[in-house]
Design a protein around this motif. Structure first.
Motif, mmCIF file in Angstrom:
data_model
loop_
_atom_site.group_PDB
_atom_site.id
_atom_site.type_symbol
_atom_site.label_atom_id
_atom_site.label_comp_id
_atom_site.label_asym_id
_atom_site.label_seq_id
_atom_site.Cartn_x
_atom_site.Cartn_y
_atom_site.Cartn_z
ATOM 1 N N TRP A 1 -8.099 -1.979 0.746
ATOM 2 C CA TRP A 1 -7.662 -0.594 0.546
ATOM 3 C C TRP A 1 -7.551 -0.376 -0.948
ATOM 4 O O TRP A 1 -7.005 -1.219 -1.671
ATOM 5 N N SER A 2 -8.082 0.751 -1.427
ATOM 6 C CA SER A 2 -8.024 1.029 -2.859
ATOM 7 C C SER A 2 -7.573 2.458 -3.102
ATOM 8 O O SER A 2 -7.765 3.350 -2.250
ATOM 9 N N VAL A 3 -6.971 2.683 -4.247
ATOM 10 C CA VAL A 3 -6.500 4.015 -4.618
ATOM 11 C C VAL A 3 -7.680 4.980 -4.717
ATOM 12 O O VAL A 3 -7.599 6.118 -4.254
ATOM 13 N N ARG B 1 0.823 -1.205 0.000
ATOM 14 C CA ARG B 1 0.000 0.000 0.000
ATOM 15 C C ARG B 1 0.860 1.259 0.000
ATOM 16 O O ARG B 1 0.594 2.220 -0.740
ATOM 17 N N ARG C 1 -10.425 5.097 -3.152
ATOM 18 C CA ARG C 1 -10.996 5.491 -1.854
ATOM 19 C C ARG C 1 -9.925 5.472 -0.775
ATOM 20 O O ARG C 1 -10.154 5.091 0.361
ATOM 21 N N SER C 2 -8.739 5.945 -1.151
ATOM 22 C CA SER C 2 -7.589 5.866 -0.250
ATOM 23 C C SER C 2 -7.802 6.643 1.049
ATOM 24 O O SER C 2 -7.260 6.273 2.091
ATOM 25 N N TYR D 1 -5.537 -1.912 -5.926
ATOM 26 C CA TYR D 1 -6.090 -2.162 -4.595
ATOM 27 C C TYR D 1 -5.406 -3.368 -3.957
ATOM 28 O O TYR D 1 -4.782 -4.190 -4.636
ATOM 29 N N TRP E 1 -8.241 1.339 5.401
ATOM 30 C CA TRP E 1 -8.678 -0.056 5.255
ATOM 31 C C TRP E 1 -10.165 -0.148 5.576
ATOM 32 O O TRP E 1 -10.613 0.300 6.628
ATOM 33 N N TYR F 1 2.259 1.935 -3.473
ATOM 34 C CA TYR F 1 1.281 1.660 -4.546
ATOM 35 C C TYR F 1 1.611 2.414 -5.832
ATOM 36 O O TYR F 1 1.434 1.889 -6.944
#
Length: 284
Positions: A253-255, A235, A257-258, A245, A262, A238
């Motif tokens: 965790w995704s870019v 992460r 919705r960073s 993600y 988590w 990234y």
């Protein structure tokens, strides 16, 4: 006899006068009674005021009782508020910042907050692998650090005495990924292998849907606390690795919705389906 008769006559009131007097008395009583029933009674209001003073200790200007707050109901809230106010006072904070002497490494990216409660404002983020100064003060799930001479609060439990792994180095444990996976998956494998050589299994191409058949996903087979170290390592890097993600231990965790960090995921029924035995990484 005549004299006796005159005295008796003088003492008597004519019947008509007696009747008129009785009617007048009844009328007066009716008027007074009606006035009492149809008007506010100053005497009654004063009694209410006196009683309310005795019961509540306070009365409004109109003479109505003011609501009485339960002292026991708010005692715990007052205690918490007093404790937090004391913790965040200018003098206490200045002393904590001046006396801070514990330095540790961040083991995960951490949001920076102005205070440790719900009234906090986020004022930035600190990356994994940063060496920070801790005051030793905590409140709830937050720990206080010193950044640029200012007090900041972060989620506690994400510090390490050793510097976390960084990108670089060579994969020396003999593992590899297929040649036809994406270039980003190759970067992920090389970085994780170089820094976590104990990982021996990487799952990439397979049937079904999602990113695996397209060569844009890898499962890093690991579990426990070490899995979290790898997940946070990926992460934190990234951008350099082209990661979209990361999923581990039923969290994602995704870019896109960073800012949410988590996030929890629904239960899929097994340790593997919930990603407790591997870190899943998808790339762009």
């Amino acid at each position: 006899m005549a004299t006796s008769h005159k005295r008796e006559t003088a003492r008597r009131t004519p019947r008509a006068a007696v009747l008129a007097g009785s009617l007048a008395a009844l009328a007066t009583t009716a008027v007074v009674t009606g006035g009492v029933l149809n008007s506010s009674a100053p005497g009654a209001d004063l009694v209410a005021v006196d009683r309310s003073k005795a019961a509540a200790g306070s009365v409004g200007d109109s003479g109505r009782r003011l609501p009485v707050l339960s002292r026991s109901a708010d005692r715990s809230a007052d205690a918490i508020g007093t404790e937090l106010d004391a913790l965040l006072s200018d003098d206490a904070t200045a002393k904590a910042v001046a006396e801070a002497d514990q330095r540790r490494w961040t083991a995960a990216p951490l949001n920076l907050w102005t205070r440790p409660d719900k009234r906090a404002k986020q004022v930035g983020e600190i990356e994994v692998g940063e060496k920070v100064l801790l005051t030793g003060r905590t409140y709830g799930e937050r720990a206080e650090i010193v950044l640029d001479g200012k007090s900041r609060w972060v989620t506690a439990g994400h510090f390490s005495d050793e510097k976390p792994a960084t990108l670089g180095g060579a994969c020396t444990n003999g593992t590899s990924v297929p040649a036809n996976v994406s270039a980003s998956i190759k970067k992920v494998h090389e970085a994780v292998c170089a820094n976590f050589p104990e990982v021996r299994v990487y799952g990439t191409l397979r049937g079904g849907g999602g990113d695996h058949p397209r060569g844009r996903a890898v499962d890093i087979m690991i579990s426990g606390a070490r899995g979290w170290e790898i997940a946070n390592f990926v992460r934190a890097n990234y951008s350099a690795l082209g990661v979209s993600y990361v999923i581990y231990a039923q969290k994602i965790w995704s870019v896109e919705r960073s800012g949410e960090g988590w996030r929890g995921m629904p239960n899929r029924g097994s340790a593997t389906a919930n990603h407790y035995d591997h870190v899943h990484v998808s790339v762009f």
